[in-house]
Design a protein around this motif. Structure first.
Motif, PDB file in Angstrom:
ATOM      1  N   UNK A  38      -3.598   1.421   5.485  1.00 58.37           N
ATOM      2  CA  UNK A  38      -4.349   0.220   5.131  1.00 58.37           C
ATOM      3  C   UNK A  38      -3.886  -0.378   3.806  1.00 58.37           C
ATOM      4  N   UNK A  39      -3.570   0.484   2.855  1.00 60.79           N
ATOM      5  CA  UNK A  39      -3.203   0.017   1.506  1.00 60.79           C
ATOM      6  C   UNK A  39      -1.718  -0.282   1.356  1.00 60.79           C
ATOM      7  N   UNK A  40      -0.893   0.377   2.172  1.00 62.76           N
ATOM      8  CA  UNK A  40       0.551   0.255   1.987  1.00 62.76           C
ATOM      9  C   UNK A  40       1.224  -0.119   3.305  1.00 62.76           C
ATOM     10  N   UNK A  41       1.811  -1.286   3.311  1.00 62.32           N
ATOM     11  CA  UNK A  41       2.432  -1.807   4.527  1.00 62.32           C
ATOM     12  C   UNK A  41       3.778  -1.152   4.815  1.00 62.32           C
ATOM     13  N   UNK A  42       4.475  -0.753   3.757  1.00 66.14           N
ATOM     14  CA  UNK A  42       5.821  -0.226   3.917  1.00 66.14           C
ATOM     15  C   UNK A  42       5.857   1.238   3.465  1.00 66.14           C
ATOM     16  N   UNK A  43       6.577   2.049   4.222  1.00 64.31           N
ATOM     17  CA  UNK A  43       6.731   3.429   3.781  1.00 64.31           C
ATOM     18  C   UNK A  43       7.925   4.080   4.468  1.00 64.31           C
ATOM     19  N   UNK A  44       8.387   5.163   3.870  1.00 65.00           N
ATOM     20  CA  UNK A  44       9.464   5.957   4.448  1.00 65.00           C
ATOM     21  C   UNK A  44       9.295   7.399   4.001  1.00 65.00           C
TER      22      UNK A  44
END
Length: 349
Positions: free
Chosen positions: A179-185
């Motif tokens: 919900x808080x972070x649209x991008x991640x890896x």
């Protein structure tokens, strides 16, 4: 109207001015009562005086302590700020022994410690900045990964790095942070979550045989920055082997080489380095980067162990970026404390 003069009674029954410092003066006189006229005040406490000088030398020349036997140099540098604890202990012994020699000798370690760490005691955080970052070793055995993720996200960080991720816990962190972070890896056991687009994502080889470091470019409103996430190998303190850190040191050299080759001018390193800024074994990394805590934090910012923090082995380091503030976050289900920092990117002025 006539001005009234205030007076206090002195030790001999006469009046004395109640000026600042008079209380400390009276206390000092009481503590040294009976010292005046006693020639032995200079001969007593020689052992305490010698210990004070040795303490000053250890702190002043810590870089000269060899690592040949048990990495003793790195071990002492890891806990170097705590050497200051011995100063008040020796001070008490000096008063017990009624030794003027020991008291004068104690000025040496006091001055050395203040020179090394006095700057960390000042209040340096400022306002402003355009990028908040956070890092947390979440602990592979964390019983509440969802709660830990939410606690870190509550800091309001724009970019969050997590270390010591397990395959089973990754989906939990991804769901909690979606919900808080649209991008991640996630690369191996480390991951990066961002409110801003990521590009150039890749693992970083730190000579372990499996992935515990990564790199990504974050396109923040204030400019683009290369963000590295790393979890260097753990160190151990053993009676038979001392401070065992050979693999950590090898990985630190590899990480330093990768950062040295980074084409972007603005660089952030987030992670658990299993070493402090004082540890010479991390020079390949720390010589290139600036600690946000040292530049813009209050206090030492110790992060481990969470129950009684004694060392800052988790780090937020930058290059080409101005630290604005740096702080530790509340304890989670991990044995490390999370860290956060507010940064001002160069292109944002």
């Amino acid at each position: 109207m006539a001005q009234q003069a205030y007076a206090t009674e002195t030790d001999n029954g006469g009046p004395g001015s109640d000026r600042p410092g008079s209380l400390l003066r009276r206390l000092a006189l009481r503590l040294t009562d009976g010292w005046r006229g006693d020639p032995r005040v200079w001969r007593r406490g020689v052992v305490v005086a010698v210990l004070a000088v040795l303490l000053a030398l250890v702190m002043l020349l810590h870089a000269q302590i060899p690592n040949v036997v048990g990495n003793l140099g790195s071990l002492s540098e890891t806990f170097l700020p705590w050497f200051g604890v011995f100063v008040p202990v020796l001070l008490i012994l000096a008063f017990v022994r009624r030794s003027a020699t020991a008291l004068i000798a104690l000025l040496l370690p006091t001055v050395v410690w203040l020179n090394l760490f006095g700057g960390l005691l000042t209040d340096k955080p400022a306002t402003g900045g355009d990028l908040t970052v956070a890092t947390h070793n979440v602990n592979a055995g964390n019983a509440d990964p969802e709660g830990t993720a939410k606690d870190v996200a509550a800091s309001g960080a724009d970019v969050v790095a997590l270390e010591e991720l397990t395959a089973a816990a990754v989906p939990v962190y991804e769901k909690a942070l979606a919900t808080s972070y649209r991008y991640h890896s996630v690369q191996g056991t480390v991951g990066l979550w961002s409110k801003y687009p990521l590009s150039g994502v890749r693992p970083v080889d730190i000579k372990l045989g499996w992935t515990r470091a990564m790199r990504a470019a974050v396109s923040a409103p204030g400019g683009q920055a290369a963000v590295y996430v790393a979890h260097l190998p753990s160190v151990r303190v053993k009676l038979e082997a001392g401070f065992t850190a050979r693999q950590r040191d090898k990985s630190a050299d590899a990480l330093g080489e990768a950062i040295a080759g980074e084409p972007l001018k603005q660089v952030v390193l987030l992670g658990d380095l299993n070493g402090t800024m004082n540890d010479r074994a991390l020079n390949a990394v720390t010589a290139q980067l600036r600690s946000t805590q040292g530049a813009a934090g209050s206090g030492f910012g110790f992060s481990w162990p969470a129950s009684f923090p004694m060392a800052r082995i988790d780090q937020i380091l930058v290059r080409g970026i101005e630290p604005v503030s740096s702080w530790t976050l509340p304890q989670t289900g991990s044995d490390h404390l999370p860290l956060a920092a507010r940064l001002r990117l160069a292109s944002s002025g």
